[in-house]
Design a protein around this motif. Sequence first.
Motif, short mmCIF file in Angstrom:
data_model
loop_
_atom_site.label_atom_id
_atom_site.label_comp_id
_atom_site.label_asym_id
_atom_site.label_seq_id
_atom_site.Cartn_x
_atom_site.Cartn_y
_atom_site.Cartn_z
N ASN A 141 0.82 -1.23 0.00
CA ASN A 141 0.00 0.00 0.00
C ASN A 141 0.84 1.27 0.00
OD1 ASN A 141 -2.52 -1.25 0.00
ND2 ASN A 141 -2.47 -1.51 2.23
N TYR A 142 1.97 1.25 -0.70
CA TYR A 142 2.86 2.42 -0.71
C TYR A 142 2.15 3.69 -1.16
CZ TYR A 142 7.08 -0.41 0.05
OH TYR A 142 8.04 -1.22 0.58
N LEU A 143 1.42 3.60 -2.28
CA LEU A 143 0.77 4.79 -2.83
C LEU A 143 -0.28 5.33 -1.87
CD1 LEU A 143 0.54 6.75 -5.17
CD2 LEU A 143 -1.09 5.20 -6.25
N HIS A 144 -1.06 4.45 -1.27
CA HIS A 144 -2.11 4.88 -0.35
C HIS A 144 -1.49 5.53 0.90
CE1 HIS A 144 -6.13 5.02 1.18
NE2 HIS A 144 -5.82 4.33 2.26
N ILE A 145 -0.46 4.93 1.44
CA ILE A 145 0.22 5.48 2.62
C ILE A 145 0.84 6.83 2.28
CG2 ILE A 145 2.16 5.15 4.21
CD1 ILE A 145 1.54 2.12 4.09
N TYR A 146 1.50 6.90 1.12
CA TYR A 146 2.12 8.16 0.69
C TYR A 146 1.05 9.26 0.55
CZ TYR A 146 4.74 11.55 -2.05
OH TYR A 146 5.33 12.70 -2.48
N THR A 147 -0.07 8.94 -0.07
CA THR A 147 -1.15 9.91 -0.27
C THR A 147 -1.69 10.40 1.07
OG1 THR A 147 -1.76 8.84 -2.34
CG2 THR A 147 -3.40 10.28 -1.35
N LEU A 148 -1.94 9.47 1.99
CA LEU A 148 -2.46 9.87 3.31
C LEU A 148 -1.46 10.75 4.06
CD1 LEU A 148 -4.10 6.52 4.51
CD2 LEU A 148 -5.27 8.57 3.65
N ARG A 149 -0.19 10.42 3.95
CA ARG A 149 0.83 11.15 4.71
C ARG A 149 1.13 12.52 4.10
NH1 ARG A 149 2.92 13.43 8.43
NH2 ARG A 149 5.10 13.27 8.95
N TYR A 150 1.38 12.57 2.81
CA TYR A 150 1.88 13.80 2.21
C TYR A 150 0.82 14.64 1.51
CZ TYR A 150 6.30 11.85 3.54
OH TYR A 150 7.32 11.32 4.27
N ASP A 151 -0.23 14.01 0.98
CA ASP A 151 -1.29 14.80 0.35
C ASP A 151 -2.33 15.24 1.37
OD1 ASP A 151 -0.09 14.59 -2.08
OD2 ASP A 151 -1.41 13.01 -2.84
N LYS A 152 -2.68 14.33 2.27
CA LYS A 152 -3.71 14.66 3.26
C LYS A 152 -3.14 15.13 4.59
CE LYS A 152 -7.18 11.97 1.06
NZ LYS A 152 -8.32 11.15 1.14
N GLY A 153 -1.82 15.00 4.78
CA GLY A 153 -1.15 15.51 5.98
C GLY A 153 -1.44 14.73 7.25
N MET A 154 -1.82 13.48 7.12
CA MET A 154 -2.12 12.67 8.30
C MET A 154 -0.82 12.24 8.97
SD MET A 154 -5.24 10.34 6.77
CE MET A 154 -5.52 9.42 8.28
N THR A 155 -0.89 12.06 10.29
CA THR A 155 0.27 11.57 11.02
C THR A 155 0.39 10.06 10.82
OG1 THR A 155 -0.98 11.13 13.05
CG2 THR A 155 -0.03 13.35 12.79
#
Length: 186
Positions: A141-155
């Motif tokens: 789930n690299y893309l999903h984790i990356y999106t949540l972390r860097y696009d949505k700013g989630m911790t």
Amino acid sequence: MELTQDKIDLISRIIKNDRKYPNNEDLYDDFFNETCKRSVAIVNAIESESTLEAYLKRIVTTSIVNVLKDSGRLRRTRAGYMSTKEVALEPLDSTDYSKIEINYASVKIPDNPEEIVIQKEILQFVADTIRKIDESEPDKNYLHIYTLRYDKGMTQKEISEELGISQSEISKRLYKLMDKVRDVIE
């Protein structure tokens, strides 16, 4: 030891371009004096203009932070330094984002169209690379984790709760993803 006018102008320009300078213009003289005090001994010894500018950028940043701390405008928090005018946001009860103000004063806009094109190409290359890595290892789930972390700013903690994966595993996957992207770039 005296500073020449070109060195004074360089220091002044670097101070005014620092991201902490806006809204603190009244402390310019303090920033300038602190910078000169910290750098006067070595400024005339450095011959390369680019080396001098890089050195002065670091000195200016340190000087501005020290002056802001001394003047009571900056305080240390767990996340780093925070303006005493800023108030830490409490979690909102709903998804009402109308209360959040965004300040774009610290955003550096590229000077010319070529820089904009280069930045877009780099970002597109990184995005394509992450997609390829995600396709080669879909169970991570690299893309999903990356999106949540860097696009949505989630911790990492919020991501781990959402995906049902431990926080340490999220951290490992983000680190591995960055390593893989770095390997492709190099």
